[in-house]
Enzyme design. Sequence first.
Site, PDB file in Angstrom:
ATOM      1  N   ASN A  22       0.848  -1.198   0.000  1.00 36.80           N
ATOM      2  CA  ASN A  22       0.000   0.000   0.000  1.00 36.80           C
ATOM      3  C   ASN A  22       0.884   1.248   0.000  1.00 36.80           C
ATOM      4  OD1 ASN A  22       0.562   0.787   2.857  1.00 36.80           O
ATOM      5  ND2 ASN A  22      -0.323  -1.236   3.207  1.00 36.80           N
ATOM      6  N   LYS A  81      10.248 -17.173  -9.592  1.00 36.18           N
ATOM      7  CA  LYS A  81       9.524 -16.094 -10.268  1.00 36.18           C
ATOM      8  C   LYS A  81       8.424 -16.672 -11.161  1.00 36.18           C
ATOM      9  CE  LYS A  81      10.059 -12.281 -13.436  1.00 36.18           C
ATOM     10  NZ  LYS A  81      10.847 -11.675 -14.500  1.00 36.18           N
ATOM     11  N   ASP A 121      -4.982  -9.741  13.174  1.00 39.41           N
ATOM     12  CA  ASP A 121      -5.170  -8.339  13.554  1.00 39.41           C
ATOM     13  C   ASP A 121      -4.225  -8.078  14.729  1.00 39.41           C
ATOM     14  OD1 ASP A 121      -5.974  -5.860  14.559  1.00 39.41           O
ATOM     15  OD2 ASP A 121      -7.976  -6.122  13.708  1.00 39.41           O
ATOM     16  N   ILE A 122      -3.092  -7.469  14.425  1.00 43.01           N
ATOM     17  CA  ILE A 122      -2.002  -7.372  15.401  1.00 43.01           C
ATOM     18  C   ILE A 122      -2.403  -6.509  16.605  1.00 43.01           C
ATOM     19  CG2 ILE A 122       0.387  -6.596  15.723  1.00 43.01           C
ATOM     20  CD1 ILE A 122       0.560  -7.140  12.549  1.00 43.01           C
ATOM     21  N   LYS A 176     -11.657  -3.455  18.386  1.00 47.15           N
ATOM     22  CA  LYS A 176     -10.267  -3.883  18.602  1.00 47.15           C
ATOM     23  C   LYS A 176      -9.842  -3.726  20.066  1.00 47.15           C
ATOM     24  CE  LYS A 176      -8.801  -2.671  13.876  1.00 47.15           C
ATOM     25  NZ  LYS A 176      -7.776  -3.444  13.175  1.00 47.15           N
TER      26      LYS A 176
HETATM   27  O1  C5P Z   1      -8.806  -2.530  10.478  1.00 42.47           O
HETATM   28  P1  C5P Z   1      -7.875  -1.477  10.028  1.00 42.47           P
HETATM   29  O2  C5P Z   1      -6.759  -1.986   9.153  1.00 42.47           O
HETATM   30  O3  C5P Z   1      -8.513  -0.281   9.409  1.00 42.47           O
HETATM   31  O4  C5P Z   1      -7.256  -0.952  11.399  1.00 42.47           O
HETATM   32  C1  C5P Z   1      -6.250  -0.016  11.462  1.00 42.47           C
HETATM   33  C2  C5P Z   1      -5.502  -0.146  12.756  1.00 42.47           C
HETATM   34  O5  C5P Z   1      -5.280  -1.523  13.084  1.00 42.47           O
HETATM   35  C3  C5P Z   1      -4.133   0.457  12.652  1.00 42.47           C
HETATM   36  O6  C5P Z   1      -3.765   0.925  13.935  1.00 42.47           O
HETATM   37  C4  C5P Z   1      -3.270  -0.708  12.212  1.00 42.47           C
HETATM   38  O7  C5P Z   1      -1.910  -0.529  12.549  1.00 42.47           O
HETATM   39  C5  C5P Z   1      -3.906  -1.880  12.954  1.00 42.47           C
HETATM   40  N1  C5P Z   1      -3.888  -3.176  12.263  1.00 42.47           N
HETATM   41  C6  C5P Z   1      -3.175  -4.239  12.795  1.00 42.47           C
HETATM   42  N2  C5P Z   1      -3.195  -5.463  12.184  1.00 42.47           N
HETATM   43  C7  C5P Z   1      -3.889  -5.657  11.056  1.00 42.47           C
HETATM   44  C8  C5P Z   1      -4.633  -4.601  10.493  1.00 42.47           C
HETATM   45  C9  C5P Z   1      -4.593  -3.370  11.120  1.00 42.47           C
HETATM   46  O8  C5P Z   1      -2.519  -4.077  13.833  1.00 42.47           O
HETATM   47  N3  C5P Z   1      -3.894  -6.847  10.487  1.00 42.47           N
END
Ligand code: C5P
Length: 408
Positions: free
Chosen positions: A210, A289, A307-308, A343
């Site tokens: 991105n 490749k 989702d970290i 979250k």
């Molecule tokens: O769900 P979204 O990507 O919009 O959430 C954004 C927030 O969640 C940011 O703080 C991003 O660093 C964190 N995030 C994360 N792990 C992911 C996706 C997003 O920690 N897989």
Amino acid sequence: MSQLHQRRVIVAISGGIAAYKGAELVRQLKKQGASIRVILSRGAREFITPLTLQALSGEPTHTELLDEKAEAGMGHIALARWADLMVVAPATADVIARLAHGRADDLLTTVALATPAPVAIAPAMNQQMWANQATQDNLSQLSKRGLQIIGPEAGEQACGDVGPGRLLAPGAIVTALAERFTSRQLEQRRVVITAGPTLEAIDPVRFLSNHSSGKMGYALARACADAGARVVLISGPVELSPPDRVKLISITSALDLHKAALAEAPGADLFIGAAAVADYRVQHPASGKMKKGDDDTISLTLVQNPDIIAEVSHLERRPKMVVGFAAETHNLLEHARTKRANKGLDMIIANDVSAPQTGFGSELNAVHLITAATEEQLTLASKQVIAEQIISALAEALHQAAKSHPGS
Ligand code: C5P
């Protein structure tokens, strides 16, 4: 490295015999690695020319408020927003009076009024003018409003008088400005920040990613280090150098980030997820490749990344505060509020990435700070100014939490 390195500083010079020292101040700030834009008041131009300041700052000198050509380039509002800091040196009694009254009758006072950045003033005037109650009242007004007053010093004056009112030496002004960036708000605190994009491999030479530049996360890391915290910055690939006194952990993919974050976050005081983590990764990246075949289309199977930040906020040794970002293109506040709750975050920083001035890679930002109980808007400013405002709010929240739960 100097506290002023890569800071964007407006030096506004007003009309007094000390104006020539303003030129030396510009030179010394440049030496510290700051980017400078100079404003010369009409009076200052009687003492020193725009060309001198252009040569010293490397940028066109700003002089007039109502100047079509200047407004077409960097107009007064853009200039005000560009800054991380504005210093008026020398500040005459007249400029101090106009600033105290919120006048906007020339470029200098208008920018001082319009900038979201902190403003410092270094007064210089005759000792009798300095001692006058009107000047002292104006200064105390400005000081109450949070402007930093630097000097003056006492000594022999250009007019032959002896007493207070001499502009502080440029070197001493530089030192005072640098100190402004070192608060002790996060002393003894440990902060973990994630920043930048993640890269998800398709094969050894291709990836999904991105447009995140990492600028906001790096600005936050710098603001935390300046506030005295021990900072770990976990960063995806970006074109930025890490701030001083920050431990950098470089990662590539969301899974790398996941591993590093879970190793660093437990027991931290503050965790800020500013990274733009890819929501999905390629399930089976090719080991060699991939070759172009005869088919018009190909398919990649993507699987969801962890989702970290949600995991961090549910850790047993959870950081005292967990803060995330919501980069949205529509229904900003609504999506951000839901995301914060889902979250389990203490705060979410909502950021409209569809607006041209605040999108990925831009130098400016405008955000909303959303907690369970409060919502606060931070208006358009440089990312460093926004970072300092965010860190100040978080330091205050940590301080309040420590007061209500001592020992936690
Ligand atoms: O769900 P979204 O990507 O919009 O959430 C954004 C927030 O969640 C940011 O703080 C991003 O660093 C964190 N995030 C994360 N792990 C992911 C996706 C997003 O920690 N897989």
